[in-house]
Design a protein around this motif. Sequence first.
Motif, PDB file in Angstrom:
ATOM      1  N   ASP A  91      -9.079  -1.385  -4.691  1.00 21.03           N
ATOM      2  CA  ASP A  91      -8.306  -0.443  -5.496  1.00 21.03           C
ATOM      3  C   ASP A  91      -9.063   0.868  -5.674  1.00 21.03           C
ATOM      4  O   ASP A  91     -10.241   0.993  -5.303  1.00 21.03           O
ATOM      5  CB  ASP A  91      -7.963  -1.056  -6.859  1.00 21.03           C
ATOM      6  CG  ASP A  91      -9.157  -1.732  -7.508  1.00 21.03           C
ATOM      7  OD1 ASP A  91     -10.187  -1.058  -7.713  1.00 21.03           O
ATOM      8  OD2 ASP A  91      -9.078  -2.943  -7.801  1.00 21.03           O
ATOM      9  N   ILE A 132      -1.937   5.490   0.812  1.00 24.96           N
ATOM     10  CA  ILE A 132      -2.095   5.043  -0.575  1.00 24.96           C
ATOM     11  C   ILE A 132      -0.759   4.993  -1.310  1.00 24.96           C
ATOM     12  O   ILE A 132      -0.716   4.613  -2.480  1.00 24.96           O
ATOM     13  CB  ILE A 132      -3.066   5.962  -1.346  1.00 24.96           C
ATOM     14  CG1 ILE A 132      -2.538   7.403  -1.375  1.00 24.96           C
ATOM     15  CG2 ILE A 132      -4.460   5.914  -0.749  1.00 24.96           C
ATOM     16  CD1 ILE A 132      -3.366   8.350  -2.231  1.00 24.96           C
ATOM     17  N   TYR A 189      -3.057  -0.576  -5.716  1.00 32.50           N
ATOM     18  CA  TYR A 189      -4.245   0.291  -5.700  1.00 32.50           C
ATOM     19  C   TYR A 189      -4.532   0.930  -7.048  1.00 32.50           C
ATOM     20  O   TYR A 189      -5.617   1.484  -7.253  1.00 32.50           O
ATOM     21  CB  TYR A 189      -4.069   1.393  -4.649  1.00 32.50           C
ATOM     22  CG  TYR A 189      -4.181   0.932  -3.223  1.00 32.50           C
ATOM     23  CD1 TYR A 189      -4.466  -0.384  -2.885  1.00 32.50           C
ATOM     24  CD2 TYR A 189      -3.990   1.833  -2.172  1.00 32.50           C
ATOM     25  CE1 TYR A 189      -4.570  -0.797  -1.568  1.00 32.50           C
ATOM     26  CE2 TYR A 189      -4.095   1.434  -0.843  1.00 32.50           C
ATOM     27  CZ  TYR A 189      -4.386   0.118  -0.552  1.00 32.50           C
ATOM     28  OH  TYR A 189      -4.492  -0.274   0.761  1.00 32.50           O
ATOM     29  N   ILE A 224      -8.501   1.191   1.521  1.00 33.18           N
ATOM     30  CA  ILE A 224      -8.751   0.772   0.135  1.00 33.18           C
ATOM     31  C   ILE A 224      -8.548  -0.731  -0.039  1.00 33.18           C
ATOM     32  O   ILE A 224      -9.308  -1.391  -0.766  1.00 33.18           O
ATOM     33  CB  ILE A 224      -7.849   1.564  -0.839  1.00 33.18           C
ATOM     34  CG1 ILE A 224      -8.199   3.058  -0.805  1.00 33.18           C
ATOM     35  CG2 ILE A 224      -7.999   1.022  -2.261  1.00 33.18           C
ATOM     36  CD1 ILE A 224      -7.331   3.923  -1.708  1.00 33.18           C
ATOM     37  N   GLN A 225      -7.543  -1.271   0.604  1.00 32.90           N
ATOM     38  CA  GLN A 225      -7.216  -2.692   0.476  1.00 32.90           C
ATOM     39  C   GLN A 225      -8.442  -3.591   0.679  1.00 32.90           C
ATOM     40  O   GLN A 225      -8.579  -4.624   0.028  1.00 32.90           O
ATOM     41  CB  GLN A 225      -6.152  -3.039   1.517  1.00 32.90           C
ATOM     42  CG  GLN A 225      -5.666  -4.473   1.478  1.00 32.90           C
ATOM     43  CD  GLN A 225      -4.223  -4.597   1.021  1.00 32.90           C
ATOM     44  OE1 GLN A 225      -3.647  -3.641   0.519  1.00 32.90           O
ATOM     45  NE2 GLN A 225      -3.671  -5.764   1.182  1.00 32.90           N
TER      46      GLN A 225
END
Length: 517
Positions: free
Chosen positions: A56, A80, A101, A43-44
């Motif tokens: 995010d 996460i 996130y 996700i980063q």
Amino acid sequence: MKLKPFHIILLILTYIAVSCSGNKEKKVENHWPNAGITYEIFIQSFYDSNGDGIGDINGVKKKLDHVKELGANAIWFMPIMASPSYHKYDVTDYKSIHPDYGTMEDFKAFLDEAHKYDIKVVIDMIINHTSNKHPWFLESQKGRKNPYRDYYVWAQKDTIAAYIDKKTITLDSDNIRQWHDPGFGEDYYYGFFYGGMPDLNFDNPKVREEIYEIGRFWLEEVGVDGFRLDAAKHIFPDDRPQDNHSFWKEFRDKMTAIKPDIYLVGEVYDKKEIVAPYLPGLPALFNFDFHYTLIESFKKEDGMLLAKKQKEVLDFYNGITNEFIDATFSSNHDQPRLLNSLDENPRKLKQAINILMTMPGAPYLYYGEEIGMLGKKPDENIREPFLWDMKANDKGRTSWMIPTYSKDDMVTPLAIQKSMSTSYFNHYKEIIKIRNSNRALALGKLELYEGELPKQLMAFFRNHDDQEVFVVHNLSGVSTELDAPEEFQTEIYSFGEAKKQGDKIILPAYSSIVLEY
């Protein structure tokens, strides 16, 4: 209005044309989990929805259409949960979303949206160890009588002196120190990977109950579809493999009692004989042999090397249980980017995904491979920001790090690739659609071609019920040919100008063909 004869003829011809075109294109099916496709996301680096430079959850929600268009059936999120590290494999709060996130509400909203897309969501569960900043460990350090002391593995220095520097490098860790000095007293604690990740003590029933409660939370209160279990081989030390196997059986029983259709995939980084006993507890296991043999096959230009290895692995597992999921992959967050492993040769990259999608298994795709992203060790450079558009137009590109490899002058962004018929992205889409539209390719058994073959060719059959296909890949830069099996006449996929010509299959350099019975 009365139709004239030529109108009637036109309508009939139109109906026939539509009917025929409909028959040519098979229905795309979702074969997850047994043979479906999972898309791994860090996700980063994926998509920044709020302009802080960090990817995010809301960014992933905005890009669900990309996952769907690619043809994936599920998403696997790298960690996460709250953590002090960029990679987040050292957890400080198991029932949280890392604030970079988003919030738990964001995540639940994402889950709802993903499920509307018919996309399952699997999260990384890191239970071998915690962060050394986890409240449990901070309490554990306070003394031998602290109630959390036994949540971790502590020992007096003099009892483990001979073992402090005796660890050998393993496939999944280059750490050579297992016992760590907290900086006070005579007690050391055990951490397989490094001192910032102290191992939990699974001999303690309270620890196991804590972990089962965490699993219940994510399944019942949040609603995820399953877990990717990190470092599954290291719940107990390597000299206690049977305890590892027993733990995962117990874990699976606890989780299926909560969610009967839960998906569990384990990371057991070792050869098949070590991996196989984990199957009763972890019905899906990553096939590391597939990844490494795929790369080796290209280097040696030995076509059947991978096919024979895969047949050997599948037959071995089937001898134990026929209820297993072979989680194949061509790359992931721990290995160099696939294009780097294949000499940055575009044809090799495209053929590698052809091989992955025509072989048995439940394939995993690492984000960015579909646009030919680049990256080598250290790990941060294998996890660089996704390129959605040219930098000047890319509002969602993350900026938490300065990329070394995947930059605009080295990688063509997705927005540009979408308009290029020969792009990596459109190639991925095409072969994934072919796979998801053909049950023999998705679900079929693997049978090796037994005839004589030039060394650079990989040839095998996939058969499922009344469907059978014949697949050939040329893993070299030299054109060659092969006698075509008589019964396979219909070409359903061709890459690199491979073709069936009379009783021969013509295979130019780095080409592939799939023929149907």
